[in-house]
Design a protein around this motif. Structure first.
Motif, PDB file in Angstrom:
ATOM      1  N   GLN A 109       0.798  -1.218   0.000  1.00 49.10           N
ATOM      2  CA  GLN A 109       0.000   0.000   0.000  1.00 49.10           C
ATOM      3  C   GLN A 109       0.834   1.274   0.000  1.00 49.10           C
ATOM      4  N   ALA A 110       2.116   1.188   0.272  1.00 48.58           N
ATOM      5  CA  ALA A 110       2.957   2.390   0.372  1.00 48.58           C
ATOM      6  C   ALA A 110       2.944   3.223  -0.910  1.00 48.58           C
ATOM      7  N   PRO A 111       3.100   2.631  -2.105  1.00 49.00           N
ATOM      8  CA  PRO A 111       3.068   3.465  -3.326  1.00 49.00           C
ATOM      9  C   PRO A 111       1.726   4.161  -3.525  1.00 49.00           C
ATOM     10  N   VAL A 112       0.636   3.458  -3.230  1.00 46.36           N
ATOM     11  CA  VAL A 112      -0.698   4.050  -3.387  1.00 46.36           C
ATOM     12  C   VAL A 112      -0.866   5.220  -2.425  1.00 46.36           C
ATOM     13  N   LEU A 113      -0.487   4.987  -1.181  1.00 53.16           N
ATOM     14  CA  LEU A 113      -0.590   6.047  -0.175  1.00 53.16           C
ATOM     15  C   LEU A 113       0.328   7.213  -0.519  1.00 53.16           C
ATOM     16  N   GLY A 114       1.518   6.909  -1.006  1.00 53.98           N
ATOM     17  CA  GLY A 114       2.450   7.971  -1.397  1.00 53.98           C
ATOM     18  C   GLY A 114       1.880   8.847  -2.509  1.00 53.98           C
ATOM     19  N   ALA A 115       1.246   8.204  -3.484  1.00 53.75           N
ATOM     20  CA  ALA A 115       0.642   8.968  -4.581  1.00 53.75           C
ATOM     21  C   ALA A 115      -0.489   9.851  -4.075  1.00 53.75           C
ATOM     22  N   LYS A 116      -1.318   9.298  -3.182  1.00 55.62           N
ATOM     23  CA  LYS A 116      -2.419  10.095  -2.628  1.00 55.62           C
ATOM     24  C   LYS A 116      -1.888  11.268  -1.819  1.00 55.62           C
ATOM     25  N   LEU A 117      -0.859  11.027  -1.022  1.00 55.88           N
ATOM     26  CA  LEU A 117      -0.278  12.116  -0.238  1.00 55.88           C
ATOM     27  C   LEU A 117       0.345  13.170  -1.145  1.00 55.88           C
ATOM     28  N   GLY A 118       0.983  12.723  -2.220  1.00 50.35           N
ATOM     29  CA  GLY A 118       1.571  13.669  -3.166  1.00 50.35           C
ATOM     30  C   GLY A 118       0.514  14.549  -3.815  1.00 50.35           C
ATOM     31  N   ASP A 119      -0.590  13.921  -4.227  1.00 48.65           N
ATOM     32  CA  ASP A 119      -1.685  14.698  -4.826  1.00 48.65           C
ATOM     33  C   ASP A 119      -2.266  15.693  -3.834  1.00 48.65           C
ATOM     34  N   ALA A 120      -2.441  15.245  -2.591  1.00 50.66           N
ATOM     35  CA  ALA A 120      -2.987  16.139  -1.563  1.00 50.66           C
ATOM     36  C   ALA A 120      -2.031  17.302  -1.301  1.00 50.66           C
TER      37      ALA A 120
END
Length: 110
Positions: A55-66
């Motif tokens: 899940q780290a890449p998915v969460l990283g992408a979401k955090l980056g977008d936010a």
């Protein structure tokens, strides 16, 4: 004499309590180590590690977008105004309205 007896009692109680406390602490620490090293706990630990890696890449992408959205929003608030198309800020710093066929008419605007 009473104070001296009291102080001696407190000192003896502290020493005996500290030794008993340390022994109990070592028992608790040893048991916790046994539980942590047990197969069921380590199996769960590995399951959680795998889930985090997945899940780290998915969460990283979401955090980056936010973060990008928050940065753009902050930049807009600091550098400009979000005005409707019919309003603009003139060179004099005052707000001016576009009265060309929109709203109640130019004669009724402030």
């Amino acid at each position: 004499m009473g104070k001296l007896t009291f102080i001696a009692g407190v000192a003896a109680g502290y020493v005996l309590g500290a030794k008993a406390g340390q022994k109990r602490y070592e028992q608790i620490r040893g048991r916790a180590s046994q539980v942590w090293a047990s197969d069921p706990v380590q199996t769960r630990v590995e399951t959680v590690k795998d889930a985090v890696k997945e899940q780290a890449p998915v969460l990283g992408a979401k955090l980056g977008d936010a973060a990008k959205t928050a940065g753009a929003s902050a930049k807009e608030r600091l550098t400009g105004e979000d005005l409707p198309e019919t309003l603009h800020r003139g060179t004099d710093g005052k707000l001016h309205a576009d009265t060309s066929g929109f709203g109640p008419g130019g004669d009724k605007l402030p």
